[in-house]
Design an enzyme around this catalytic site. Structure first.
Site, mmCIF file in Angstrom:
data_model
loop_
_atom_site.group_PDB
_atom_site.id
_atom_site.type_symbol
_atom_site.label_atom_id
_atom_site.label_comp_id
_atom_site.label_asym_id
_atom_site.label_seq_id
_atom_site.Cartn_x
_atom_site.Cartn_y
_atom_site.Cartn_z
ATOM 1 N N ASN A 15 11.953 2.825 4.407
ATOM 2 C CA ASN A 15 10.962 1.762 4.496
ATOM 3 C C ASN A 15 11.172 0.794 3.329
ATOM 4 O O ASN A 15 10.917 1.137 2.171
ATOM 5 C CB ASN A 15 9.555 2.371 4.450
ATOM 6 C CG ASN A 15 8.461 1.351 4.677
ATOM 7 O OD1 ASN A 15 8.442 0.291 4.072
ATOM 8 N ND2 ASN A 15 7.510 1.692 5.538
ATOM 9 N N LYS A 18 8.033 0.161 1.072
ATOM 10 C CA LYS A 18 7.738 1.221 0.106
ATOM 11 C C LYS A 18 8.715 1.170 -1.068
ATOM 12 O O LYS A 18 8.316 1.287 -2.230
ATOM 13 C CB LYS A 18 7.824 2.591 0.783
ATOM 14 C CG LYS A 18 6.688 2.926 1.720
ATOM 15 C CD LYS A 18 6.855 4.340 2.251
ATOM 16 C CE LYS A 18 5.745 4.707 3.206
ATOM 17 N NZ LYS A 18 5.891 6.097 3.717
ATOM 18 N N ASP A 76 4.470 10.980 1.490
ATOM 19 C CA ASP A 76 3.808 10.959 2.788
ATOM 20 C C ASP A 76 2.463 10.289 2.565
ATOM 21 O O ASP A 76 1.784 10.559 1.569
ATOM 22 C CB ASP A 76 3.628 12.356 3.375
ATOM 23 C CG ASP A 76 3.290 12.286 4.853
ATOM 24 O OD1 ASP A 76 3.979 11.554 5.596
ATOM 25 O OD2 ASP A 76 2.340 12.960 5.299
ATOM 26 N N ASN A 171 -1.736 -2.828 6.251
ATOM 27 C CA ASN A 171 -2.216 -3.689 5.167
ATOM 28 C C ASN A 171 -2.999 -4.920 5.623
ATOM 29 O O ASN A 171 -3.978 -5.303 4.961
ATOM 30 C CB ASN A 171 -1.046 -4.131 4.287
ATOM 31 C CG ASN A 171 -0.517 -3.011 3.424
ATOM 32 O OD1 ASN A 171 -1.122 -1.959 3.312
ATOM 33 N ND2 ASN A 171 0.627 -3.223 2.810
#
Length: 209
Positions: A15, A18, A76, A171
């Site tokens: 990702n 991230k 996670d 988000n």
């Protein structure tokens, strides 16, 4: 004066959002965060634990065994919505697919659309649909051994309209009243200061230091 040593942590994530958060958060610390080399070619471990921390440990251990000698960090995370009794929770990344959602778009777009669909089906109306929180668990392992772990949360609300172009995942729908913004409206620094992942990572940095 002794030279400062830099600790390198390899993030086991595909990702990009991230990874960018982890890289930004490490600035100013004696830590650098890099993408785990070759992760796209590595077999994905089965995330079948019942908790965020359990899944993070599964990933950190599995990937660290495939990258000998490296400090490998896995996370996670998930969204817990009160009006949905804590769903999507640990299934946040797979929420739309689990529910058989047939809408189109990217994975994030489909998950967000399905979240709004479920909230409307539950009878929620208005600008604010439910209280909610983001949760994150981070684990660092080396050669199959868990070395450090941390947990972070942040409270907010799910709103009925998308706001902001930044961030990823849920988000644009996650509003934090104390900031007056959704996470997608925040700068990287603002988000990292208040986010679940930022809080967990800062705790990890204290453990490493």
């Amino acid at each position: 004066m002794a030279e400062r040593t830099m600790t390198t942590i390899y993030a086991a994530t595909g990702n990009a959002g991230k990874l960018a958060e982890f890289v930004a958060s490490a600035q100013g610390a004696d830590v650098e965060v890099l993408a785990l080399p070759g992760i796209k070619q590595m077999p994905e471990p089965v995330e079948d634990a019942a908790t965020y921390m359990g899944n993070a440990e599964i990933k950190a251990v599995a990937y660290s065994l495939l990258a000998p000698g490296k400090l490998v960090m896995a996370d996670d995370s998930g969204l817990e919505v009160d009006a949905l009794e804590g769903a999507p929770g640990i299934r946040s990344a797979r929420f739309a697919d689990d529910g058989g959602f047939t809408g189109s778009g990217t994975k994030d777009e489909r998950n967000n659309a399905y979240l709004l669909e479920r909230l409307h089906a539950a009878g929620t109306r208005g600008e604010v649909l439910s209280a909610a929180r983001f949760v994150a668990a981070l684990v660092i392992a080396r050669d199959g051994e868990v070395l450090w772990s941390a947990y972070g949360t942040c409270e907010g609300q799910i709103i009925s309209e998308y706001r902001g172009e930044g961030g990823f995942g849920y988000n644009p729908l996650f509003f934090m009243p104390e900031t007056g913004k959704t996470m997608a409206e925040m700068s990287q620094q603002e988000k990292w200061t208040v986010s679940h992942r930022g809080r967990a990572f800062r705790e990890l940095l204290q453990s490493i230091g």
